[in-house]
Motif scaffolding. Structure first.
Motif, PDB file in Angstrom:
ATOM      1  N   ASN A 233      37.574  -2.323  -0.355  1.00  0.00           N
ATOM      2  CA  ASN A 233      36.769  -1.303   0.315  1.00  0.00           C
ATOM      3  C   ASN A 233      35.526  -0.957  -0.503  1.00  0.00           C
ATOM      4  O   ASN A 233      34.429  -0.780   0.048  1.00  0.00           O
ATOM      5  N   ARG A 234      35.697  -0.865  -1.811  1.00  0.00           N
ATOM      6  CA  ARG A 234      34.549  -0.564  -2.669  1.00  0.00           C
ATOM      7  C   ARG A 234      33.497  -1.675  -2.592  1.00  0.00           C
ATOM      8  O   ARG A 234      32.297  -1.404  -2.463  1.00  0.00           O
ATOM      9  N   ASN A 235      33.932  -2.930  -2.643  1.00  0.00           N
ATOM     10  CA  ASN A 235      32.991  -4.049  -2.587  1.00  0.00           C
ATOM     11  C   ASN A 235      32.364  -4.198  -1.205  1.00  0.00           C
ATOM     12  O   ASN A 235      31.178  -4.529  -1.084  1.00  0.00           O
ATOM     13  N   PHE A 236      33.166  -3.992  -0.145  1.00  0.00           N
ATOM     14  CA  PHE A 236      32.616  -4.071   1.209  1.00  0.00           C
ATOM     15  C   PHE A 236      31.503  -3.036   1.404  1.00  0.00           C
ATOM     16  O   PHE A 236      30.462  -3.327   1.982  1.00  0.00           O
ATOM     17  N   GLN A 237      31.745  -1.815   0.928  1.00  0.00           N
ATOM     18  CA  GLN A 237      30.753  -0.753   1.105  1.00  0.00           C
ATOM     19  C   GLN A 237      29.529  -0.973   0.220  1.00  0.00           C
ATOM     20  O   GLN A 237      28.398  -0.672   0.620  1.00  0.00           O
ATOM     21  N   LYS A 238      29.742  -1.506  -0.973  1.00  0.00           N
ATOM     22  CA  LYS A 238      28.639  -1.726  -1.908  1.00  0.00           C
ATOM     23  C   LYS A 238      27.616  -2.700  -1.354  1.00  0.00           C
ATOM     24  O   LYS A 238      26.399  -2.515  -1.522  1.00  0.00           O
ATOM     25  N   HIS A 239      28.080  -3.745  -0.673  1.00  0.00           N
ATOM     26  CA  HIS A 239      27.187  -4.806  -0.199  1.00  0.00           C
ATOM     27  C   HIS A 239      26.947  -4.749   1.308  1.00  0.00           C
ATOM     28  O   HIS A 239      26.375  -5.683   1.870  1.00  0.00           O
ATOM     29  N   LEU A 272      52.856  -8.062  18.065  1.00  0.00           N
ATOM     30  CA  LEU A 272      53.485  -7.278  17.008  1.00  0.00           C
ATOM     31  C   LEU A 272      52.709  -7.479  15.711  1.00  0.00           C
ATOM     32  O   LEU A 272      52.331  -8.601  15.379  1.00  0.00           O
ATOM     33  N   GLY A 273      52.486  -6.414  14.970  1.00  0.00           N
ATOM     34  CA  GLY A 273      51.784  -6.548  13.707  1.00  0.00           C
ATOM     35  C   GLY A 273      51.376  -5.205  13.142  1.00  0.00           C
ATOM     36  O   GLY A 273      51.748  -4.150  13.653  1.00  0.00           O
ATOM     37  N   TYR A 274      50.580  -5.240  12.071  1.00  0.00           N
ATOM     38  CA  TYR A 274      50.055  -4.039  11.462  1.00  0.00           C
ATOM     39  C   TYR A 274      48.761  -3.639  12.160  1.00  0.00           C
ATOM     40  O   TYR A 274      47.908  -4.480  12.435  1.00  0.00           O
ATOM     41  N   LYS A 275      48.612  -2.362  12.421  1.00  0.00           N
ATOM     42  CA  LYS A 275      47.352  -1.874  12.977  1.00  0.00           C
ATOM     43  C   LYS A 275      46.437  -1.454  11.841  1.00  0.00           C
ATOM     44  O   LYS A 275      46.861  -0.761  10.919  1.00  0.00           O
ATOM     45  N   ILE A 276      45.182  -1.881  11.915  1.00  0.00           N
ATOM     46  CA  ILE A 276      44.206  -1.596  10.869  1.00  0.00           C
ATOM     47  C   ILE A 276      43.075  -0.769  11.481  1.00  0.00           C
ATOM     48  O   ILE A 276      42.453  -1.185  12.465  1.00  0.00           O
ATOM     49  N   TRP A 277      42.816   0.399  10.915  1.00  0.00           N
ATOM     50  CA  TRP A 277      41.640   1.173  11.310  1.00  0.00           C
ATOM     51  C   TRP A 277      40.420   0.524  10.662  1.00  0.00           C
ATOM     52  O   TRP A 277      40.398   0.297   9.448  1.00  0.00           O
ATOM     53  N   CYS A 278      39.380   0.236  11.463  1.00  0.00           N
ATOM     54  CA  CYS A 278      38.234  -0.514  10.956  1.00  0.00           C
ATOM     55  C   CYS A 278      36.921   0.161  11.343  1.00  0.00           C
ATOM     56  O   CYS A 278      36.737   0.572  12.500  1.00  0.00           O
ATOM     57  N   TRP A 288      34.653  -0.643   6.158  1.00  0.00           N
ATOM     58  CA  TRP A 288      35.766   0.165   5.646  1.00  0.00           C
ATOM     59  C   TRP A 288      36.995  -0.125   6.491  1.00  0.00           C
ATOM     60  O   TRP A 288      36.892  -0.333   7.709  1.00  0.00           O
ATOM     61  N   PHE A 289      38.172  -0.190   5.857  1.00  0.00           N
ATOM     62  CA  PHE A 289      39.403  -0.413   6.606  1.00  0.00           C
ATOM     63  C   PHE A 289      40.548   0.338   5.950  1.00  0.00           C
ATOM     64  O   PHE A 289      40.520   0.633   4.758  1.00  0.00           O
ATOM     65  N   GLU A 290      41.559   0.646   6.746  1.00  0.00           N
ATOM     66  CA  GLU A 290      42.737   1.348   6.271  1.00  0.00           C
ATOM     67  C   GLU A 290      43.909   1.002   7.179  1.00  0.00           C
ATOM     68  O   GLU A 290      43.829   1.204   8.396  1.00  0.00           O
ATOM     69  N   PRO A 291      44.995   0.441   6.651  1.00  0.00           N
ATOM     70  CA  PRO A 291      46.159   0.143   7.497  1.00  0.00           C
ATOM     71  C   PRO A 291      46.816   1.419   7.995  1.00  0.00           C
ATOM     72  O   PRO A 291      46.979   2.384   7.242  1.00  0.00           O
ATOM     73  N   SER A 292      47.180   1.419   9.256  1.00  0.00           N
ATOM     74  CA  SER A 292      47.776   2.607   9.861  1.00  0.00           C
ATOM     75  C   SER A 292      49.237   2.743   9.454  1.00  0.00           C
ATOM     76  O   SER A 292      49.978   1.760   9.414  1.00  0.00           O
TER      77      SER A 292
END
Length: 572
Positions: A233-239, A272-278, A288-292
Motif C-alpha cells: 500500500n505504501r509503494n502503490f500510493q508513493k508511485h 467464492l473468495g476473499y473480497k478486497i476493498w479497492c 489502496w486496497f484492504e481485504p474485507s
C-alpha cells in the motif's frame, strides 16, 4: 445456516433472500500455528466443486455488527430499515447544486521524474516489489523455516526466481506445477527448469512467509500477510499518478480452500473468495486496497456502514499526498447522503448511484410514475444545508444518483438503442450521470487486467491465492505506469508480463548447476527479439560486441553493450 443452504437459497428466485455478501467464519485465533497448515489441494479447486467441509461450514451475514447478533446469527433479507437518529431533518429544494470546491490545479512532479528515468518493465515492477520488500520476505521466510527446524537459506536471487515462475504461470499453466520440470517433450519448460531445481522451488514455496508469528495481532484475520499489505500500500500510493478522479469498489480474490474470510458475492464471476476493498484511478491503477473481514472484525465509523467506512479510509490515504479536491466515484453498495456529507467536510468530491433507502427520504417522483414518462426524464432535489443533490433519472431503468460536487446542468444528449423500434434515439442526460458513467469503471478495468493472466500456481496455505493476487496487482500497476511514462512504442500487458518473467528467470538462474545449459539459454534468449531493453549500470564493463568499456547493458541478457552496438549484438 450452512453454506450449502445459502447456495441453494440464492439460486431460487422466489426465496426472498437477496443478501449480497456472505462470508464463512474465519478461525477464532488468526495468530495460531494451525493457520499455517495446509488448506485445500495443491493446485487449487476450480468451479463449483467444493468439498463437504466448505459446503457445510457455518456462514454469517456481513451486516451483523452487534455482540448480541453474533450469538444468534441468521441470514437476513437485504431490505433495510430506517434507523432512528437525532440528526436534524434535511430540507430538500428543487434547484441545482452550488458546490464550493476549488478547481483541480495540482501537478505531478513525481510522475515527471519517472518519465525522465525511462524505466524498463522490470524497473517499474520493482518500484513495488522493491529491495526492501524482497529482503523482508526473505528474512521472514528464513525465520519461519528456522522456527520449524529447517535451515532454508533462502536468498533474494532465489526468491526472484520463485516470483518469475509465479508470473509466468499467468500465461503458461499446467494441470500440475511439477510438469514444468518434467523431461517429457510435451511439457518441459527449459526456462523454468534451468532457473531453479524443482525440489528447491517446492521447499521455498512451502515455507514462504510474510510475518513474524510471535508478533501477530490476534484480532486481525489477515495478520499473516498484514506486513506485506502495509508495504505494498505504501509503494502503490508513493508511485500512484496524481489525478483528480478515482474509483472505489470491490474486487474478488479467488479461493476455494477450507479456511479464511471467504465471501460469496451474488452475480460475480468468482463464486467464492476473499473480497478486497479497492481504490483505483479511472484507468485502473490500484492506489489502496484492504481485504474485507466483515463487520464482525472491522467496526464501521460512527454513522456509516462498513462500505462507507472503507471509502473514508481510502480518502484518508489519498490525502496523505495533500488535501486536494479529489473526486471519488462508487456504486450503490457504498453511497449514502451521510457519506456525501462526511466527504464534503473533508474537502473531497464524490458521486455515486444510491439506493432509495439511503437518500434520507428525499422527496423525488415515484419510480413507477417516472417509468411512464419518456426516456431521459429526471427529477432532482438539493439539501439546502449541505449542498448534496439526489437525482432520479429514467433510462432503461430508473437510476438514483447522489453527488456533493456535480449538478444537473449542463443537460446533454446521449444515444441509446431502442430494442422495439430497432433504432437509436437521443435522450437527455444530466451532467452528474454523464460524468459518473465516464469515470466509475477503474476497479472493473483493474479486475479485467488481473483476470487475463492471473497467477495459476496455488499453494496449500490459505493466503497463497492472496499472494498471487497482489503480484498480479503490482504487475497491473507497473504496466499502467509504463503506458504513462513510455516515450516509445508501448507494449501490451501480456508482452510486459512476459518480459518481467523472462528477466527474473534468466538473470537470477542458478548457474552453478546448469553446466552446458547456461550457454544454450543465453544463445536462445539473445536472438529471440523479445523484451530486450538497454539500461544504465553504475559499474563500467566491456561491451559484448566491440569489447570496449561501456556503462550500459541489456537488462534481459545481462551483458554490457553500447547503444550503438545494441541492435547488431541481438541479430548477428
Amino acid at each position: 445456516m450452512k453454506l450449502l443452504e445459502v447456495l441453494n437459497a440464492l439460486e431460487e428466485e422466489e426465496s426472498g433472500c437477496s443478501k449480497e455478501e456472505i462470508f464463512i467464519v474465519p478461525p477464532d485465533n488468526a495468530a495460531g500455528d494451525f493457520t499455517d497448515e495446509d488448506s485445500g489441494d495443491e493446485d487449487g479447486q476450480r468451479g463449483a466443486h467444493l468439498p463437504g467441509t466448505v459446503l457445510h461450514a457455518s456462514v454469517v451475514p456481513e451486516d451483523s455488527s452487534t455482540e448480541e447478533e453474533e450469538d444468534d446469527l441468521q441470514l437476513q433479507p437485504a431490505t433495510k430499515r430506517w434507523k432512528a437518529g437525532v440528526a436534524p431533518q434535511r430540507v430538500w429544494t428543487k434547484r441545482d447544486i452550488r458546490p464550493d470546491f476549488s478547481n483541480w490545479t495540482a501537478s505531478d512532479p513525481h510522475m515527471e521524474d519517472l518519465k525522465s528515468q525511462e524505466l524498463s518493465p522490470v524497473g517499474l515492477f520493482e518500484l513495488f516489489f522493491d529491495e526492501g520488500t524482497i529482503t523482508f520476505i526473505v528474512n521472514e521466510t528464513n525465520r519461519y523455516a528456522w522456527q520449524k527446524n529447517v535451515n532454508l537459506g533462502l536468498t533474494a536471487q532465489e526468491l526472484k526466481c520463485v516470483l518469475g515462475i509465479l508470473i509466468l504461470s499467468g500465461y503458461i499453466s499446467y494441470p500440475r506445477r511439477r510438469m514444468f520440470w518434467e523431461t517429457s517433450p510435451d511439457s518441459h519448460h527449459h526456462l523454468v527448469a534451468d532457473a531453479i531445481r524443482r525440489d528447491r522451488f517446492e521447499l521455498i514455496f512451502s515455507y514462504l512467509h510474510f510475518a513474524d508469528n510471535s508478533k501477530l495481532d490476534e484480532s486481525d484475520r489477515f495478520a499473516k500477510v498484514r506486513p506485506l499489505i502495509v508495504r505494498l500500500n505504501r509503494n502503490f500510493q508513493k508511485h500512484a499518478p496524481l489525478e483528480e478522479f478515482y474509483s472505489f469498489g470491490e474486487s474478488m480474490c479467488e479461493y476455494f480452500g477450507h479456511r479464511g474470510s471467504k465471501q460469496l458475492p451474488v452475480g460475480k464471476a468468482l463464486r467464492l473468495g476473499y473480497k478486497i476493498w479497492c481504490g483505483t484511478t479511472s484507468r485502473g491503477y490500484l492506489v489502496w486496497f484492504e481485504p474485507s473481514q466483515g463487520t464482525l472484525f472491522t467496526k464501521p465509523d460512527r454513522g456509516l456502514d462498513l462500505g462507507g467506512s472503507m471509502v473514508v479510509k481510502f480518502v484518508d490515504a489519498l490525502q496523505e499526498r495533500g488535501c486536494l479536491p479529489y473526486h471519488i466515484f462508487f456504486d450503490k453498495a457504498f453511497t449514502s447522503v451521510k457519506l456525501m456529507s462526511v466527504l464534503r467536510k473533508k474537502g473531497v468530491k464524490a458521486t455515486g448511484t444510491v439506493c432509495e433507502y439511503r437518500t434520507e427520504r428525499c422527496p423525488l417522483k415515484d419510480p413507477k410514475e417516472l417509468k411512464k414518462m419518456k426516456r431521459g426524464s429526471f427529477d432532482y432535489k438539493v439539501d439546502e444545508r449541505e449542498e448534496i443533490i439526489v437525482c432520479r433519472w429514467h433510462d432503461s431503468s430508473v437510476v438514483n444518483i447522489c453527488s456533493n460536487a456535480i449538478g444537473i446542468e449542463p443537460v446533454g444528449l446521449t444515444s441509446h438503442h431502442s430494442g422495439a423500434a430497432k433504432t437509436r434515439t437521443q435522450v437527455h442526460q444530466p451532467s452528474l450521470v454523464r460524468l459518473y458513467q465516464e469515470k466509475v469503471g477503474g476497479v472493473g478495468r483493474m479486475d479485467q487486467n488481473i483476470a487475463k493472466y492471473k497467477v495459476k500456481i496455488r499453494g496449500m496455505k490459505w493466503y497463497s491465492s492472496f499472494i498471487g493476487y497482489v503480484i498480479d496487482a503490482a504487475l497491473n500497476n507497473a504496466w499502467q505506469l509504463h503506458r504513462i511514462c513510455s516515450h516509445d512504442a508501448q507494449v501490451d500487458l501480456l508482452a510486459f508480463r512476459r518480459y518481467v518473467a523472462c528477466v527474473y528467470l534468466e538473470s537470477n538462474a542458478d548457474t552453478s548447476s546448469q553446466g552446458r545449459r547456461s550457454r544454450r539459454l543465453e544463445t536462445e534468449s539473445r536472438f529471440d527479439m523479445i523484451g530486450h531493453w538497454i539500461v544504465h549500470q553504475d559499474k563500467r564493463t566491456r561491451c559484448a560486441l566491440c569489447h570496449s568499456q561501456t556503462n550500459t547493458r541489456c537488462e534481459k541478457c545481462q551483458k554490457g553493450v553500447h547503444a550503438k552496438c545494441f541492435r547488431e549484438y541481438h541479430i548477428r
